[in-house]
Design a protein around this motif. Sequence first.
Motif, PDB file in Angstrom:
ATOM      1  N   MET A   1       1.081  -1.605  -0.295  1.00 15.28           N
ATOM      2  CA  MET A   1      -0.337  -0.047  -0.133  1.00 15.28           C
ATOM      3  C   MET A   1       0.997   1.006   0.006  1.00 15.28           C
ATOM      4  O   MET A   1       1.773   1.223   0.624  1.00 15.28           O
ATOM      5  CB  MET A   1      -0.897   0.501   1.439  1.00 15.28           C
ATOM      6  CG  MET A   1      -1.860   1.298   0.830  1.00 15.28           C
ATOM      7  SD  MET A   1      -3.401   0.563   2.687  1.00 15.28           S
ATOM      8  CE  MET A   1      -3.447  -1.294   2.959  1.00 15.28           C
ATOM      9  N   SER A   2       0.841   2.217  -0.507  1.00 11.10           N
ATOM     10  CA  SER A   2       1.393   3.448  -0.894  1.00 11.10           C
ATOM     11  C   SER A   2       1.388   4.260   0.516  1.00 11.10           C
ATOM     12  O   SER A   2      -0.138   4.017   0.708  1.00 11.10           O
ATOM     13  CB  SER A   2       0.846   4.219  -2.604  1.00 11.10           C
ATOM     14  OG  SER A   2      -0.227   4.431  -2.063  1.00 11.10           O
ATOM     15  N   GLY A   3       1.802   5.448   0.690  1.00 11.08           N
ATOM     16  CA  GLY A   3       1.684   6.212   1.543  1.00 11.08           C
ATOM     17  C   GLY A   3       0.441   7.158   0.839  1.00 11.08           C
ATOM     18  O   GLY A   3      -0.217   7.577   2.220  1.00 11.08           O
TER      19      GLY A   3
ATOM     20  N   LYS B   1      -2.821   8.110   8.471  1.00 13.11           N
ATOM     21  CA  LYS B   1      -2.302   9.160   7.886  1.00 13.11           C
ATOM     22  C   LYS B   1      -0.308   9.700   8.266  1.00 13.11           C
ATOM     23  O   LYS B   1       0.320   9.786   7.611  1.00 13.11           O
ATOM     24  CB  LYS B   1      -2.701  10.256   8.783  1.00 13.11           C
ATOM     25  CG  LYS B   1      -3.819  10.873   7.614  1.00 13.11           C
ATOM     26  CD  LYS B   1      -4.823  11.934   8.367  1.00 13.11           C
ATOM     27  CE  LYS B   1      -4.026  12.783   7.577  1.00 13.11           C
ATOM     28  NZ  LYS B   1      -5.537  14.106   8.497  1.00 13.11           N
ATOM     29  N   ALA B   2      -0.009   9.616   9.755  1.00 20.53           N
ATOM     30  CA  ALA B   2       1.034   9.397  10.118  1.00 20.53           C
ATOM     31  C   ALA B   2       2.117   8.286   9.008  1.00 20.53           C
ATOM     32  O   ALA B   2       3.255   8.813   8.851  1.00 20.53           O
ATOM     33  CB  ALA B   2       1.458   9.227  11.367  1.00 20.53           C
TER      34      ALA B   2
ATOM     35  N   VAL C   1       5.645   8.960   6.671  1.00 20.98           N
ATOM     36  CA  VAL C   1       6.312   8.125   6.329  1.00 20.98           C
ATOM     37  C   VAL C   1       7.190   7.898   5.291  1.00 20.98           C
ATOM     38  O   VAL C   1       7.829   7.795   4.644  1.00 20.98           O
ATOM     39  CB  VAL C   1       6.823   7.183   8.121  1.00 20.98           C
ATOM     40  CG1 VAL C   1       8.257   6.427   8.030  1.00 20.98           C
ATOM     41  CG2 VAL C   1       6.490   8.461   9.404  1.00 20.98           C
ATOM     42  N   LYS C   2       5.957   6.603   4.836  1.00 16.42           N
ATOM     43  CA  LYS C   2       6.393   6.092   3.690  1.00 16.42           C
ATOM     44  C   LYS C   2       6.233   6.814   2.209  1.00 16.42           C
ATOM     45  O   LYS C   2       7.453   6.260   1.686  1.00 16.42           O
ATOM     46  CB  LYS C   2       5.595   5.261   3.270  1.00 16.42           C
ATOM     47  CG  LYS C   2       4.240   4.269   4.146  1.00 16.42           C
ATOM     48  CD  LYS C   2       2.841   3.512   3.298  1.00 16.42           C
ATOM     49  CE  LYS C   2       3.716   1.949   3.839  1.00 16.42           C
ATOM     50  NZ  LYS C   2       2.339   0.668   3.534  1.00 16.42           N
TER      51      LYS C   2
ATOM     52  N   LEU D   1      10.285   8.396   3.080  1.00 16.21           N
ATOM     53  CA  LEU D   1      11.237   7.103   2.627  1.00 16.21           C
ATOM     54  C   LEU D   1      11.499   6.847   0.483  1.00 16.21           C
ATOM     55  O   LEU D   1      12.274   6.947   0.516  1.00 16.21           O
ATOM     56  CB  LEU D   1      11.112   5.998   3.479  1.00 16.21           C
ATOM     57  CG  LEU D   1      10.484   5.739   4.894  1.00 16.21           C
ATOM     58  CD1 LEU D   1      10.199   4.588   5.564  1.00 16.21           C
ATOM     59  CD2 LEU D   1      12.544   5.877   5.158  1.00 16.21           C
ATOM     60  N   LYS D   2      10.159   7.242   0.362  1.00 20.11           N
ATOM     61  CA  LYS D   2      10.649   7.366  -0.770  1.00 20.11           C
ATOM     62  C   LYS D   2      11.040   8.155  -1.419  1.00 20.11           C
ATOM     63  O   LYS D   2      11.697   7.752  -2.400  1.00 20.11           O
ATOM     64  CB  LYS D   2       8.853   6.951  -1.716  1.00 20.11           C
ATOM     65  CG  LYS D   2       8.321   5.627  -1.701  1.00 20.11           C
ATOM     66  CD  LYS D   2       6.639   5.996  -2.689  1.00 20.11           C
ATOM     67  CE  LYS D   2       6.056   4.369  -2.055  1.00 20.11           C
ATOM     68  NZ  LYS D   2       5.301   4.748  -2.845  1.00 20.11           N
ATOM     69  N   LYS D   3      11.317   9.557  -0.570  1.00 19.46           N
ATOM     70  CA  LYS D   3      11.798  10.778  -1.151  1.00 19.46           C
ATOM     71  C   LYS D   3      13.543  10.999  -1.425  1.00 19.46           C
ATOM     72  O   LYS D   3      14.015  11.341  -2.028  1.00 19.46           O
ATOM     73  CB  LYS D   3      10.792  11.659  -0.978  1.00 19.46           C
ATOM     74  CG  LYS D   3       9.375  12.093  -0.983  1.00 19.46           C
ATOM     75  CD  LYS D   3       9.197  13.765  -0.688  1.00 19.46           C
ATOM     76  CE  LYS D   3       7.503  13.753  -1.091  1.00 19.46           C
ATOM     77  NZ  LYS D   3       7.287  14.468  -0.462  1.00 19.46           N
TER      78      LYS D   3
END
Length: 59
Positions: free
Chosen positions: A1-3, A47-48, A52-53, A56-58
């Motif tokens: 599941m994505s952010g 939401k938090a 975070v996800k 981390l992807k960035k």
Amino acid sequence: MSGKDDKAKGAANKAGGKVKEAAGKVTGSDKTEAKGKAQQVKGEGQKAKGGVKDSLKKK
């Protein structure tokens, strides 16, 4: 599941929790009001997690 998915689910849980809490207040049901508050907390957590996800992807 994505952010973004987590953030969307969190927002939905938070909104649903607010409705449930208000319904509990109107009907005088402490149990429903408490469930609504708990659902809002769950939504904040989701939401938090989504934030975070995304962070981390960035990186």
